[in-house]
Design an enzyme around this catalytic site. Structure first.
Site, PDB file in Angstrom:
ATOM      1  N   SER A   1      44.563  36.362  40.031  1.00  0.00           N
ATOM      2  CA  SER A   1      45.108  37.631  40.505  1.00  0.00           C
ATOM      3  C   SER A   1      46.397  37.954  39.758  1.00  0.00           C
ATOM      4  O   SER A   1      47.242  37.082  39.546  1.00  0.00           O
ATOM      5  CB  SER A   1      45.401  37.558  42.003  1.00  0.00           C
ATOM      6  OG  SER A   1      44.232  37.258  42.732  1.00  0.00           O
TER       7      SER A   1
ATOM      8  N   ASP B   1      42.788  38.485  50.200  1.00  0.00           N
ATOM      9  CA  ASP B   1      42.724  37.986  48.829  1.00  0.00           C
ATOM     10  C   ASP B   1      41.453  37.188  48.560  1.00  0.00           C
ATOM     11  O   ASP B   1      41.172  36.846  47.420  1.00  0.00           O
ATOM     12  CB  ASP B   1      43.954  37.127  48.524  1.00  0.00           C
ATOM     13  CG  ASP B   1      44.171  36.902  47.029  1.00  0.00           C
ATOM     14  OD1 ASP B   1      43.881  37.818  46.248  1.00  0.00           O
ATOM     15  OD2 ASP B   1      44.618  35.804  46.655  1.00  0.00           O
TER      16      ASP B   1
ATOM     17  N   GLN C   1      43.449  45.541  43.803  1.00  0.00           N
ATOM     18  CA  GLN C   1      43.914  44.368  43.069  1.00  0.00           C
ATOM     19  C   GLN C   1      43.422  44.424  41.630  1.00  0.00           C
ATOM     20  O   GLN C   1      42.304  44.857  41.356  1.00  0.00           O
ATOM     21  CB  GLN C   1      43.398  43.082  43.728  1.00  0.00           C
ATOM     22  CG  GLN C   1      43.888  41.805  43.073  1.00  0.00           C
ATOM     23  CD  GLN C   1      43.352  40.565  43.767  1.00  0.00           C
ATOM     24  OE1 GLN C   1      42.250  40.122  43.495  1.00  0.00           O
ATOM     25  NE2 GLN C   1      44.125  40.018  44.695  1.00  0.00           N
TER      26      GLN C   1
END
Length: 289
Positions: free
Chosen positions: A228, A204, A278
């Site tokens: 996110s 991430d 993502q």
């Protein structure tokens, strides 16, 4: 292991509260909200603890629902969706103060032979002579907001060395591609599941940044709201996250206040160990202080 890496391993280990119910401590990295990589890694850890040892996680697909609070623990509720002949499926909900902040599905499979192919690893400079992200941020310490400065500049469990670093405080438009080398900051036990938890945690870091590059924008600019929205991760093989891995990121699209980024993670032998995708919020807000 270093002290900070010990802390990360403990963070991802979780406490069993009841059958299918686990609790994890939280880590304050200085961000306005809980770091998404923490809940990614802890969710896989929680799901793995309900699966027979011979099956290993091969994919995770999750949505971030609410900003998490780094000062509070997170409770993980695991739903044993299916135990099939070849695959095991789990659904995990991360909860704080009685509300879900994240949920995901994770799939597990035993080792099985099959066709094999992969994309080629990009040819980029190796990590040996590159500056770490920590060193690069140290050059701009005075520009980091005071409440975040100590957290940003302290020792980290994951060492990150960007191949093509830009200036996050004064960015210029560039191609939507980013390459970084990363590894755990010290040796880890030879437990395959642990290395995957830590890879999920590390996956991430900076992925959404690729969608900001063409626009000369950065998370560190006061008028940018960046968060996110979802995260998908596929594990292609076992790995040793305490060795160098190349994270090759690109962003094929952005629009409607969202950016889409994907990543391939390779080991030093050029083997593709994981893939990531993502989508995130990238909103410009002139009223933001």
């Amino acid at each position: 292991m270093s002290d900070v890496l010990d802390e990360l391993v403990a963070l991802l280990s979780l406490e069993t509260i009841e059958e299918n119910l686990f609790r994890g401590a939280s880590q304050d990295l200085g961000f306005p909200q809980l770091f998404g990589g923490q809940v990614l890694g802890q969710a896989i850890s929680a799901a793995s603890q309900t699966v027979e040892p011979g099956r290993h996680v091969h994919s995770q697909h999750g949505y971030f629902l609410r900003p998490g609070n780094a000062s509070l623990p997170v409770v993980y509720q695991v739903d044993r969706v299916r135990d099939g002949g070849s695959f095991t499926t789990r659904r995990v909900t991360a909860i704080q103060k009685g509300q879900p902040i994240f949920f995901c599905s994770a799939s597990f499979q035993a080792e099985e032979p099959g066709f094999e192919h992969q994309v080629a690893m990009p040819e980029v400079e190796g990590p040996e002579n590159l500056l770490s992200e920590l060193q690069l941020f140290g050059r701009h310490a005075e520009l980091i907001p005071v409440p975040m400065r100590e957290k940003i500049l302290c020792a980290k469990p994951i060492e990150i060395r960007p191949v093509n670093p830009g200036d996050p405080f004064n960015p210029s438009p560039s191609e939507p591609c980013r390459y970084v080398w990363f590894r755990a900051d010290g040796p880890l036990p030879a437990i395959h599941a642990l290395h995957k938890y830590i890879l999920a945690y590390a996956s991430d870091f900076g992925l959404l940044t690729a969608s900001l590059l063409p626009h000369g924008a950065s998370f560190w600019q006061r008028h940018m709201q960046v968060a996110s929205l979802d995260h998908s991760l596929w594990f292609h093989r076992n790995l040793k996250v305490d060795e160098w891995h190349l994270y090759a990121m690109d962003s094929p699209w952005s629009g409607n206040a969202r950016g889409f980024s994907r990543g391939h993670i390779f080991n030093r032998a050029g083997e593709l160990v994981a893939s990531v995708a993502q989508e995130g919020l990238i909103r410009r807000r002139e009223d933001r202080t």
